[in-house]
Write an enzyme that holds these catalytic residues in place. Sequence first.
Site, PDB file in Angstrom:
ATOM      1  N   GLY A  13       0.828  -1.205   0.000  1.00  0.00           N
ATOM      2  CA  GLY A  13       0.000   0.000   0.000  1.00  0.00           C
ATOM      3  C   GLY A  13       0.860   1.252   0.000  1.00  0.00           C
ATOM      4  O   GLY A  13       0.526   2.258  -0.639  1.00  0.00           O
ATOM      5  N   ASP A  60       0.911  -0.432  12.870  1.00  0.00           N
ATOM      6  CA  ASP A  60       1.177  -1.779  12.342  1.00  0.00           C
ATOM      7  C   ASP A  60       1.422  -2.806  13.446  1.00  0.00           C
ATOM      8  O   ASP A  60       1.642  -3.978  13.151  1.00  0.00           O
ATOM      9  CB  ASP A  60       2.410  -1.743  11.431  1.00  0.00           C
ATOM     10  CG  ASP A  60       2.123  -0.989  10.138  1.00  0.00           C
ATOM     11  OD1 ASP A  60       0.952  -0.931   9.721  1.00  0.00           O
ATOM     12  OD2 ASP A  60       3.087  -0.463   9.540  1.00  0.00           O
ATOM     13  N   ARG A 116       1.991  -9.475   8.858  1.00  0.00           N
ATOM     14  CA  ARG A 116       2.050  -9.221  10.304  1.00  0.00           C
ATOM     15  C   ARG A 116       1.112 -10.146  11.089  1.00  0.00           C
ATOM     16  O   ARG A 116       1.380 -10.455  12.241  1.00  0.00           O
ATOM     17  CB  ARG A 116       1.768  -7.748  10.598  1.00  0.00           C
ATOM     18  CG  ARG A 116       2.792  -6.822   9.934  1.00  0.00           C
ATOM     19  CD  ARG A 116       2.814  -5.439  10.513  1.00  0.00           C
ATOM     20  NE  ARG A 116       3.402  -4.493   9.578  1.00  0.00           N
ATOM     21  CZ  ARG A 116       4.721  -4.361   9.360  1.00  0.00           C
ATOM     22  NH1 ARG A 116       5.579  -5.108  10.018  1.00  0.00           N
ATOM     23  NH2 ARG A 116       5.170  -3.491   8.486  1.00  0.00           N
TER      24      ARG A 116
HETATM   25  C1  S3P Z   1       3.261   3.561   6.196  1.00  0.00           C
HETATM   26  C2  S3P Z   1       2.190   4.095   6.829  1.00  0.00           C
HETATM   27  C3  S3P Z   1       1.150   3.300   7.513  1.00  0.00           C
HETATM   28  C4  S3P Z   1       1.599   1.866   7.761  1.00  0.00           C
HETATM   29  C5  S3P Z   1       2.309   1.277   6.589  1.00  0.00           C
HETATM   30  C6  S3P Z   1       3.521   2.105   6.212  1.00  0.00           C
HETATM   31  C7  S3P Z   1       4.201   4.461   5.510  1.00  0.00           C
HETATM   32  O1  S3P Z   1      -0.009   3.270   6.699  1.00  0.00           O
HETATM   33  O2  S3P Z   1       0.495   1.054   8.097  1.00  0.00           O
HETATM   34  O3  S3P Z   1       2.750  -0.056   6.867  1.00  0.00           O
HETATM   35  O4  S3P Z   1       5.319   4.012   5.161  1.00  0.00           O
HETATM   36  O5  S3P Z   1       3.851   5.632   5.309  1.00  0.00           O
HETATM   37  P1  S3P Z   1      -1.088   4.469   6.762  1.00  0.00           P
HETATM   38  O6  S3P Z   1      -0.336   5.687   6.516  1.00  0.00           O
HETATM   39  O7  S3P Z   1      -2.073   4.217   5.682  1.00  0.00           O
HETATM   40  O8  S3P Z   1      -1.680   4.375   8.137  1.00  0.00           O
END
Ligand code: S3P
Length: 446
Positions: free
Chosen positions: A97, A323, A402
Amino acid sequence: MTKQPYLAEKSPPLKGEISVPGDKSISHRALMFALLARGKTRISGLLEGEDVLATAKAIQQLGGRVRKDEAGVWHVEGAGLGKLQEPDDVLDMGNSGTAARLLIGLLSTHPVTTVLTGDHSLRGRPMARVTGPLEATGASFQMRSKGRLPLSIAGKDVAECLTYRLAVASAQVKSAVLLAALNLPGESVVEDPFGTRDHTENMLRHFGADMTVEELNTGGTRITVQGRPALTARDICVPADPSSAAFPVAAALLVPGSNVTLRGVCLNPTRTGLFQALDRMGAQITFLNERVEGGEPVADMHVVHSALQAITLEPEIVPSMVDEFPILAIAAANAEGTSRFEGLGELRVKESDRLAAIHAGLASIGVSAAIHGEALVIEGCGAGGVPGGNAARPVVTHFDHRIAMSFLIAGLASQQPIHVDDGRAVATSFPNFFALFGALGATIVG
Ligand code: S3P
């Protein structure tokens, strides 16, 4: 592809000194900033998990020249801000993501047309949270229903600057807007009232962007970025990922007689919520050799087996440990008393619906838990009291790294072994997880 079940069983004391892999968030950003800079950036300690390798591939498709030397250092020759090459194929961001959302930001203000996709999990995750704020740039986005990938972007570099206040506590959304702002002609402003992780801001500073960060009276920050800076290649040393350190830390706390040291863990205050929570639960964790490396606070961590007490966490702490709730749930299951974690709505849109996956996983290892709105309540079984699983009813991981790692750690201290239905996703963020736990003395087998 066929699932690969794993099982973890009661472990002898875990002992040793280890380094967990490089930070995932910093690794993605290091590659993206190297692409935008002029000159050659050298990155040491890059996480070589599948998520980051997907970003490395995308960087090449966008005109970066990427090579890894014999010493494991990555060398990236940037294409330069405003000079990205239009890829001749779809960008496949795998399970990540972060990679998808940050690239959507970056590409929205470059005059190229790109198509992004990902694996089954990523294709189910919401992207409108980034395309919404980016529409003001004039870029056009086409995606599947409910804002899902595959998604096409026709980027524009002549747009209005951006002013945006985060509506969800997401560093990915903040970073997407900041990366888009880089190739806009004037000043853009992003407000983060939640205090989400600030690695993009640190990286902007490191590469020489003209930006300021103000603390808001109400909490959080306001970031102002001047567009079209001269970004210059820099060396980057990626510290160890606190979100990966979480697993050996929790394992050492839960397995009697353990004594483990972790070297060089990133302790950026926007990432340390889990360690604060564990401290309040009675964990014996000592931070040694505190120092700054590559612009991030870093320390070694010494952890010994500890009896844990239940805890109640308020929503404010969630961004600094978003996380870490799967592994915290395992710690709470081994604690004395009832724990309650509030404000977990964002967990529903992670690599899996983590709130549901934690709840179902706990049920299958004999731990009572309940979801009340956005809160998770866990009845602790006390140290070593988790009953464990059964091969016929493995923990369902939904290809979420995870979830898989957390329940395998639970098996190191439970009465019966714990089985997970699939361990393949572990490679997205912690490629040497099984080898490292083997070296500490644990039995986790596939
Ligand atoms: C991340 C932000 C988090 C986290 C992801 C990594 C990042 O997501 O859960 O594993 O590197 O900016 P969100 O920003 O959508 O909460």
